[in-house]
Design an enzyme around this catalytic site. Structure first.
Site, mmCIF file in Angstrom:
data_model
loop_
_atom_site.group_PDB
_atom_site.id
_atom_site.type_symbol
_atom_site.label_atom_id
_atom_site.label_comp_id
_atom_site.label_asym_id
_atom_site.label_seq_id
_atom_site.Cartn_x
_atom_site.Cartn_y
_atom_site.Cartn_z
ATOM 1 N N HIS A 73 0.833 -1.212 0.000
ATOM 2 C CA HIS A 73 0.000 0.000 0.000
ATOM 3 C C HIS A 73 0.869 1.264 0.000
ATOM 4 C CE1 HIS A 73 -4.013 -1.879 1.484
ATOM 5 N NE2 HIS A 73 -3.958 -1.770 0.169
ATOM 6 N N ASP A 75 0.652 4.037 1.510
ATOM 7 C CA ASP A 75 0.985 4.656 2.800
ATOM 8 C C ASP A 75 2.078 3.861 3.545
ATOM 9 O OD1 ASP A 75 -1.096 2.700 3.141
ATOM 10 O OD2 ASP A 75 -1.491 3.441 5.161
ATOM 11 N N HIS A 163 -4.819 -8.839 5.530
ATOM 12 C CA HIS A 163 -4.826 -7.479 4.956
ATOM 13 C C HIS A 163 -4.812 -7.446 3.429
ATOM 14 C CE1 HIS A 163 -4.623 -3.170 5.152
ATOM 15 N NE2 HIS A 163 -3.485 -3.131 4.513
ATOM 16 N N ASP A 184 -0.147 -3.398 8.718
ATOM 17 C CA ASP A 184 -1.613 -3.425 8.706
ATOM 18 C C ASP A 184 -1.980 -4.898 8.759
ATOM 19 O OD1 ASP A 184 -1.439 -0.739 8.375
ATOM 20 O OD2 ASP A 184 -2.245 -0.693 6.323
ATOM 21 N N HIS A 405 -8.478 -4.357 8.344
ATOM 22 C CA HIS A 405 -7.718 -4.002 9.545
ATOM 23 C C HIS A 405 -8.452 -4.619 10.730
ATOM 24 C CE1 HIS A 405 -5.247 -0.810 7.694
ATOM 25 N NE2 HIS A 405 -6.306 -0.539 6.977
ATOM 26 N N HIS A 427 -0.163 3.978 13.287
ATOM 27 C CA HIS A 427 -1.161 3.828 12.224
ATOM 28 C C HIS A 427 -2.587 3.981 12.748
ATOM 29 C CE1 HIS A 427 -3.203 2.160 8.672
ATOM 30 N NE2 HIS A 427 -2.054 2.236 8.020
HETATM 31 ZN ZN ZN Z 1 -2.562 -1.270 4.103
HETATM 32 ZN ZN ZN Z 2 -1.920 1.414 6.037
#
Ligand code: ZN
Ligand code: ZN
Length: 721
Positions: A73, A75, A163, A184, A405, A427
């Site tokens: 991902h 992020d 995830h 995550d 999540h 996070h």
């Molecule tokens: Zn993620």
């Molecule tokens: Zn994330």
């Protein structure tokens, strides 16, 4: 063996350069005992240019030894090329194989999207270019789940995190301290992934995501039926449904859900469903390649039907809106997920004024993005091209989270299972994270002041968190000092030599011998299940390498036996009921890495011996079985073609290509794959791979191993024939 304890304590330093009291730009630093590890290198989806980066300027990047990326991902991974090409960073970078495969497509898309964003004269600079991406890509070291890597005394192992495909939790050991970084993670099995694993050991420190704080999710099945009932009612009233989603990861889960519903509901089948993403085709390939890393239900579909579970009968792929004919009710799954720009934003602006339409937010929406704002049902939304132009919003807005999540229930259950002494929350936006901290503190209140007390921290970005540890540093007495054990009250003069985290106490005269020996800096380990006994393994290794030496190692009160080939590559054998767990261990250098690769290839072929394959192949031909050799070679070729540019059969040298199909298979002795004009040859006789490029060779070996694992008829002896 004498072990003495040195007593100085050590302090763990934790710094969030991003992802501290926020979701986005994840990046955490761990410093302990002279080693520095960085976890993740993300960007913040609500910002552009340099503002989306973690606070790299606040840290001396040249001191980082290892960087571990949890998943693809943006992020968590999108500032990696920036770190590798534009900062003083010079450490090693690791991520799992599927993460690396997907990362490549996602980031080239990220570069493309950020360079076509309309720029004014004061627009933010582009973070990195396509060539930065290419140059850094080859330096990323892909790893397997459950394989422990040892870099100068820092050991880490990746575990499944749920995830998204390839997502990993990292269990890290450095100088006696154990940490677990969840990344995550999800503890609920979904349509394609298994739930996150609980690592076998308890960490001292758990670095844990807190996205949903104390919220509790509905069970998956209920969310699915909610989603489907909204979609059906919107279609019934003649509306269009927009599902904004990130192109890879949760999108594939949604596609599985929607396709299944269409399959079982005839009445809805003439309503078109689209997946609009220029990565749709790539996703199909990558997801097919890694079905072996998904849950049992996907593996079963793949095995039984020999079809790609990610090939969706009722869903059309759209590369762009140019080929989309907007003529009535439809369902559109479109990227990006946060509605910041691109296809999903364009459709939202087009469809928002009509009250029959609906937009359903299914992912986690980051603060500051339109996906987050629209949930509060504003009467108008700004146009992407000119934010002073406002578009009326009359369409329905719904939010059903398929973001994988953990919720409070799963997160706190997981914490109970792993039993950490310290928990660092990352996070999560400040308030959900704060609520999670309070909930956990009150849950563990009764342990306060006892040995089992659990400390919980929620540091902000750039805040330095220090946790002191009483680190007993065991030191081993070696050499002549160990041979002539000093008696009580004797005074001895000795020196302590520390390398990485190992301390040896020795007589000064042993120093030269002890430090003069070549000392391996990197110990690599690879675990593999071998369907055969240790003696069968020995037989196969002997065939390949000639002599094999027997070695032994004491671990606690058991003796582990091993086989050593080529002076330095050891295969430790742990016989189990139906297989042998083999752990290949070697000191990392170019030569050893190459030998270890072929040891791995030999071990993978033990249960799939070429001799038995040939026997099977012949019998099939004679019996005109449905699963003929031709078909199997075709299937292998097809699967390789999805990974490599050029794939073609190799015939016995000197013999021309035969005309008849059946004869082609018979004459085929291997397959040649090429990437960027470099070739690798797969030999059918022993599944060995030859190439002048080590990188290509090991990639082909890896893909081949995966294919052999998934295409059972190619790899297993069929006793019935
Ligand atoms: Zn993620
Ligand atoms: Zn994330």
């Amino acid at each position: 063996m004498t072990v003495v304890e040195t007593s100085d304590g050590e302090v763990l330093e934790f710094i969030a350069l991003g992802g501290g009291n926020e979701v986005g730009r994840s990046c955490h630093i761990i410093k302990y005992n002279g080693k520095t590890i960085m976890l993740d290198a993300g960007v913040h989806p609500a910002h552009t240019g340099l503002a989306c980066l973690p606070f790299y300027d606040e840290f001396d990047m040249s001191t980082i030894d290892i960087l571990l990326i949890s998943h693809f991902h943006l992020d968590h991974a999108a500032s990696l090329p920036y770190v590798m090409q534009h900062t003083a960073f010079k450490g090693r970078v690791f991520m799992t194989h599927p993460t690396k495969a997907i990362y490549r497509w996602l980031l080239s898309d990220f570069v493309r999207v950020s360079s076509i964003t309309p720029r004014s004269s004061n627009a933010a600079p582009v973070l990195f270019t396509d060539s930065d991406l290419q140059q850094s890509f080859d330096k990323i070291e892909p790893i397997d789940y459950h394989s422990t890597i040892d870099v100068d005394g820092v050991r880490f192992t990746a575990y499944h995190a749920g995830h998204v495909l390839g997502a990993a939790m990292y269990f890290i050991e450095l100088g006696g301290l154990k940490l677990l970084f969840t990344g995550d993670y999800s503890r609920e099995e979904d349509r394609h992934l298994s739930a996150a694993e609980v690592p076998p050991e308890s960490p001292d420190v758990l670095i844990c995501e807190s996205t949903f704080g104390t919220a509790v999710h509905l069970p998956r099945r209920e969310k699915e039926s909610q989603l489907m009932s909204i979609i059906s009612s919107v279609i019934d009233r003649g509306g269009r449904v927009l599902l904004p989603t990130f192109a890879l990861g949760r999108a594939q889960e949604l596609l599985l859900v929607v396709n299944d519903y269409w399959k079982s509901h005839k009445s809805i089948q003439n309503t078109p469903v689209y997946f609009a993403s220029n990565l749709a085709k790539k996703a199909l390939t990558v997801y097919q390649t890694y079905t072996s890393m998904m849950n049992e239900s996907i593996r079963k579909q793949f095995r039984d039907a020999q079809s790609n579970p990610f090939h969706f009968q009722y869903i059309k792929s759209l590369r762009s809106l140019d080929s989309f004919f907007d003529a009535g009710p439809c369902v559109m799954i479109a990227s990006p997920g946060m509605l910041q720009s691109g296809t999903s934003r364009e459709l939202l602006e087009r469809w928002a004024p009509d009250n029959r339409n609906a937009v359903i937010i299914t992912g986690y929406s980051v603060e500051g993005t339109l996906a987050k704002d629209i949930v509060s049902e504003p009467l108008q939304i700004p146009s992407m091209r000119d934010s002073s132009v406002l578009i009326p919003r009359r369409c329905m807005v719904e939010e059903i989270s398929f973001a994988a999540h953990v919720d409070y229930k799963h997160n706190s259950e997981f914490i109970d299972l792993v039993k950490p002494k310290h928990i660092i929350l990352v996070h999560g936006e400040s308030s959900p994270m704060g609520r999670l901290k309070s909930a956990l503190l009150s849950k563990y209140n009764s342990l306060k002041g006892t040995e089992q007390e659990i400390k919980i921290y929620n540091p902000r970005d750039c805040e330095i968190l220090q946790i002191p540890f009483k680190a007993p540093k065991p030191a081993k007495v070696v050499g002549i000092l160990a041979e002539n054990q000093p008696k009580k009250d004797d005074t001895v003069s000795a020196i302590a030599v520390q390398r990485d985290f190992r301390i040896q106490i020795m007589d000064p005269s042993d120093l030269r011998a002890a430090t003069g020996i070549t000392y391996s800096q990197v110990i690599e380990r690879q675990r593999i299940r071998v369907y055969g006994t240790p003696s069968l393994i020995e037989h196969h290794l002997q065939q390949m390498f000639g002599s094999v030496a027997h070695v032994k190692q004491e671990e606690y009160d058991t003796v582990i036996e091993g086989l050593e080939v080529m002076d330095g590559i050891i295969v430790w054998t742990h016989p189990q009921e139906s297989y042998t767990l083999a752990v290949i261990e070697w000191a990392g250098n170019v030569l050893n890495d190459t030998i270890a690769d072929s040891v791995l290839a030999v071990l993978m072929s033990v249960g799939t011996s070429p001799a038995s394959l040939k026997v099977t192949a012949k019998s099939h031909k004679q019996s005109h079985g449905s699963d003929s050799l031709v078909e199997r070679i075709d299937r292998l070729t097809a699967m390789l073609s999805q990974q490599f540019e050029n794939v073609e059969p190799v015939f016995e040298s000197g013999k021309p290509k035969p005309r008849a199909m059946a004869k082609i298979a018979e004459a085929t002795v291997g397959i040649k794959v090429s990437v960027d004009e470099i070739d690798a040859i797969i030999n059918f006789s022993d599944w060995s791979v030859e190439s002048t490029s080590k990188a290509l060779k090991s990639r082909v070996q890896h893909v081949l191993a995966q294919i052999l694992e998934t295409i059972s008829p190619l790899s297993q002896t069929d006793n019935k024939v």
